[in-house]
Design a protein around this motif. Sequence first.
Motif, PDB file in Angstrom:
ATOM      1  N   GLY A  36      14.724  44.385  96.427  1.00 25.93           N
ATOM      2  CA  GLY A  36      16.053  44.590  95.834  1.00 25.93           C
ATOM      3  C   GLY A  36      16.045  45.285  94.484  1.00 25.93           C
ATOM      4  N   ILE A  37      14.921  45.274  93.787  1.00 27.02           N
ATOM      5  CA  ILE A  37      14.906  45.801  92.416  1.00 27.02           C
ATOM      6  C   ILE A  37      15.119  47.322  92.387  1.00 27.02           C
ATOM      7  N   ASN A  38      14.484  48.039  93.276  1.00 27.42           N
ATOM      8  CA  ASN A  38      14.688  49.501  93.278  1.00 27.42           C
ATOM      9  C   ASN A  38      16.151  49.866  93.509  1.00 27.42           C
ATOM     10  N   ASP A  39      16.782  49.191  94.469  1.00 22.78           N
ATOM     11  CA  ASP A  39      18.201  49.462  94.765  1.00 22.78           C
ATOM     12  C   ASP A  39      19.067  49.147  93.556  1.00 22.78           C
ATOM     13  N   LEU A  40      18.717  48.048  92.902  1.00 26.70           N
ATOM     14  CA  LEU A  40      19.500  47.636  91.751  1.00 26.70           C
ATOM     15  C   LEU A  40      19.386  48.643  90.617  1.00 26.70           C
ATOM     16  N   LEU A  41      18.164  49.112  90.348  1.00 27.29           N
ATOM     17  CA  LEU A  41      17.980  50.094  89.271  1.00 27.29           C
ATOM     18  C   LEU A  41      18.703  51.392  89.622  1.00 27.29           C
ATOM     19  N   ASP A  42      18.669  51.783  90.888  1.00 24.65           N
ATOM     20  CA  ASP A  42      19.415  52.983  91.327  1.00 24.65           C
ATOM     21  C   ASP A  42      20.899  52.808  91.029  1.00 24.65           C
ATOM     22  N   PHE A  43      21.407  51.617  91.347  1.00 23.31           N
ATOM     23  CA  PHE A  43      22.823  51.322  91.127  1.00 23.31           C
ATOM     24  C   PHE A  43      23.170  51.407  89.633  1.00 23.31           C
ATOM     25  N   LEU A  44      22.297  50.847  88.789  1.00 23.96           N
ATOM     26  CA  LEU A  44      22.549  50.886  87.337  1.00 23.96           C
ATOM     27  C   LEU A  44      22.536  52.332  86.846  1.00 23.96           C
ATOM     28  N   ASP A  45      21.573  53.121  87.326  1.00 27.78           N
ATOM     29  CA  ASP A  45      21.504  54.538  86.933  1.00 27.78           C
ATOM     30  C   ASP A  45      22.785  55.268  87.342  1.00 27.78           C
ATOM     31  N   GLN A  46      23.204  55.025  88.583  1.00 29.55           N
ATOM     32  CA  GLN A  46      24.405  55.717  89.097  1.00 29.55           C
ATOM     33  C   GLN A  46      25.648  55.372  88.277  1.00 29.55           C
ATOM     34  N   ASN A  47      25.650  54.172  87.698  1.00 28.33           N
ATOM     35  CA  ASN A  47      26.809  53.725  86.921  1.00 28.33           C
ATOM     36  C   ASN A  47      26.603  53.852  85.413  1.00 28.33           C
ATOM     37  N   ASN A  48      25.550  54.605  85.033  1.00 29.99           N
ATOM     38  CA  ASN A  48      25.239  54.827  83.611  1.00 29.99           C
ATOM     39  C   ASN A  48      25.127  53.539  82.814  1.00 29.99           C
ATOM     40  N   ILE A  49      24.558  52.530  83.440  1.00 29.77           N
ATOM     41  CA  ILE A  49      24.325  51.265  82.730  1.00 29.77           C
ATOM     42  C   ILE A  49      22.855  51.249  82.295  1.00 29.77           C
ATOM     43  N   LYS A  50      22.654  51.081  80.989  1.00 29.16           N
ATOM     44  CA  LYS A  50      21.278  51.150  80.458  1.00 29.16           C
ATOM     45  C   LYS A  50      20.544  49.830  80.693  1.00 29.16           C
ATOM     46  N   TYR A  51      19.225  49.919  80.758  1.00 22.57           N
ATOM     47  CA  TYR A  51      18.427  48.692  80.887  1.00 22.57           C
ATOM     48  C   TYR A  51      17.111  48.809  80.131  1.00 22.57           C
ATOM     49  N   ALA A  52      16.713  47.645  79.608  1.00 21.73           N
ATOM     50  CA  ALA A  52      15.457  47.559  78.856  1.00 21.73           C
ATOM     51  C   ALA A  52      14.569  46.498  79.497  1.00 21.73           C
ATOM     52  N   LEU A  53      13.312  46.501  79.092  1.00 18.19           N
ATOM     53  CA  LEU A  53      12.403  45.439  79.513  1.00 18.19           C
ATOM     54  C   LEU A  53      12.243  44.463  78.357  1.00 18.19           C
ATOM     55  N   GLY A  54      12.214  43.178  78.663  1.00 17.62           N
ATOM     56  CA  GLY A  54      11.967  42.162  77.631  1.00 17.62           C
ATOM     57  C   GLY A  54      10.951  41.170  78.157  1.00 17.62           C
ATOM     58  N   SER A  55       9.678  41.465  77.942  1.00 18.23           N
ATOM     59  CA  SER A  55       8.598  40.681  78.552  1.00 18.23           C
ATOM     60  C   SER A  55       7.647  40.119  77.501  1.00 18.23           C
ATOM     61  N   ALA A  56       7.050  38.972  77.824  1.00 18.90           N
ATOM     62  CA  ALA A  56       6.030  38.379  76.937  1.00 18.90           C
ATOM     63  C   ALA A  56       4.683  39.073  77.098  1.00 18.90           C
ATOM     64  N   SER A  57       4.561  39.910  78.116  1.00 15.04           N
ATOM     65  CA  SER A  57       3.238  40.477  78.434  1.00 15.04           C
ATOM     66  C   SER A  57       2.855  41.659  77.551  1.00 15.04           C
ATOM     67  N   LYS A  58       1.636  41.593  77.024  1.00 16.85           N
ATOM     68  CA  LYS A  58       1.110  42.729  76.264  1.00 16.85           C
ATOM     69  C   LYS A  58       0.667  43.851  77.208  1.00 16.85           C
ATOM     70  N   ASN A  59       0.590  43.541  78.487  1.00 22.19           N
ATOM     71  CA  ASN A  59       0.186  44.543  79.480  1.00 22.19           C
ATOM     72  C   ASN A  59       1.384  45.189  80.169  1.00 22.19           C
ATOM     73  N   ALA A  60       2.591  44.910  79.679  1.00 23.96           N
ATOM     74  CA  ALA A  60       3.800  45.369  80.381  1.00 23.96           C
ATOM     75  C   ALA A  60       3.845  46.883  80.608  1.00 23.96           C
ATOM     76  N   PRO A  61       3.551  47.723  79.593  1.00 25.68           N
ATOM     77  CA  PRO A  61       3.646  49.172  79.855  1.00 25.68           C
ATOM     78  C   PRO A  61       2.692  49.621  80.966  1.00 25.68           C
ATOM     79  N   LEU A  62       1.486  49.068  80.985  1.00 27.91           N
ATOM     80  CA  LEU A  62       0.524  49.450  82.028  1.00 27.91           C
ATOM     81  C   LEU A  62       1.043  49.038  83.413  1.00 27.91           C
ATOM     82  N   ILE A  63       1.589  47.822  83.506  1.00 26.82           N
ATOM     83  CA  ILE A  63       2.090  47.329  84.798  1.00 26.82           C
ATOM     84  C   ILE A  63       3.234  48.227  85.289  1.00 26.82           C
TER      85      ILE A  63
END
Length: 218
Positions: free
Chosen positions: A96-123
């Motif tokens: 479901g995540i890919n579809d959801l991000l597509d939907f947000l993009d189509q509706n010009n809704i911005k999104y950020a990542l908020g993670s505790a992981s120091k490896n987040a950019p690599l993941i």
Amino acid sequence: MKKEIAFIFDLDGVIVDTAKYHFLAWRNLANELGFEFTKQNNELLKGVSRVRSLEILLGIGNVELSESQKQEYLIKKNTEYLGYVNQMTADEILPGINDLLDFLDQNNIKYALGSASKNAPLILEKVGLLDRFTALVDGNDVSKAKPDPEVFLIGAQKLQMKPENCIVVEDAIAGVEAANTANMTSIGIGDAKLLGDANYVLANTSEFTPKFLQKILN
Ligand code: B16
Ligand code: MG
């Protein structure tokens, strides 16, 4: 649909399931130190920083280590964990995540990542999502771990949004608490009994559909 909103996504448990790789690496460490580490134990480490995770693990095994030994084990755990992360592909993005991000993009809704992981950019890079986020906030950017709201407040700043216009998607109790303290709307992914403090709870990411979003945004 209201446009003046933005999303902040947690990573592990929301975008991908890296908890299973954390588990393998922590379990090996526990075994090396002479005790068992179960999947149930692993639940205690979700959303928790790496250093705090080691402290919890050592508490479970009733093991005491010197500071230098702790550093050594933290490096060892992360090295094994990165071995798994380096093999990740886009197939591991949760349903479901890919579809959801597509939907947000189509509706010009911005999104950020908020993670505790120091490896987040690599993941994110491994699963091909790195370029899609307007902003990233990860374990390298914060001085206070969830349930402190710092990670999400920095996310809102980077998105240039007011906290009350941000919606946080989280699978950890501490993350939901952080979002609520930040005065943001919280969507919990997982067990409603555990995530009861969230404004909305979905059993898993496949329930996180554009239809659900339209319902809560209108
Ligand atoms: P790292 P999240 C968290 O990710 C994990 O849930 C947690 O188990 C882990 O200890 C933490 O990241 C730190 O990860 O060792 O990669 O820095 O749920 O906040 O995206
Ligand atoms: Mg998480």
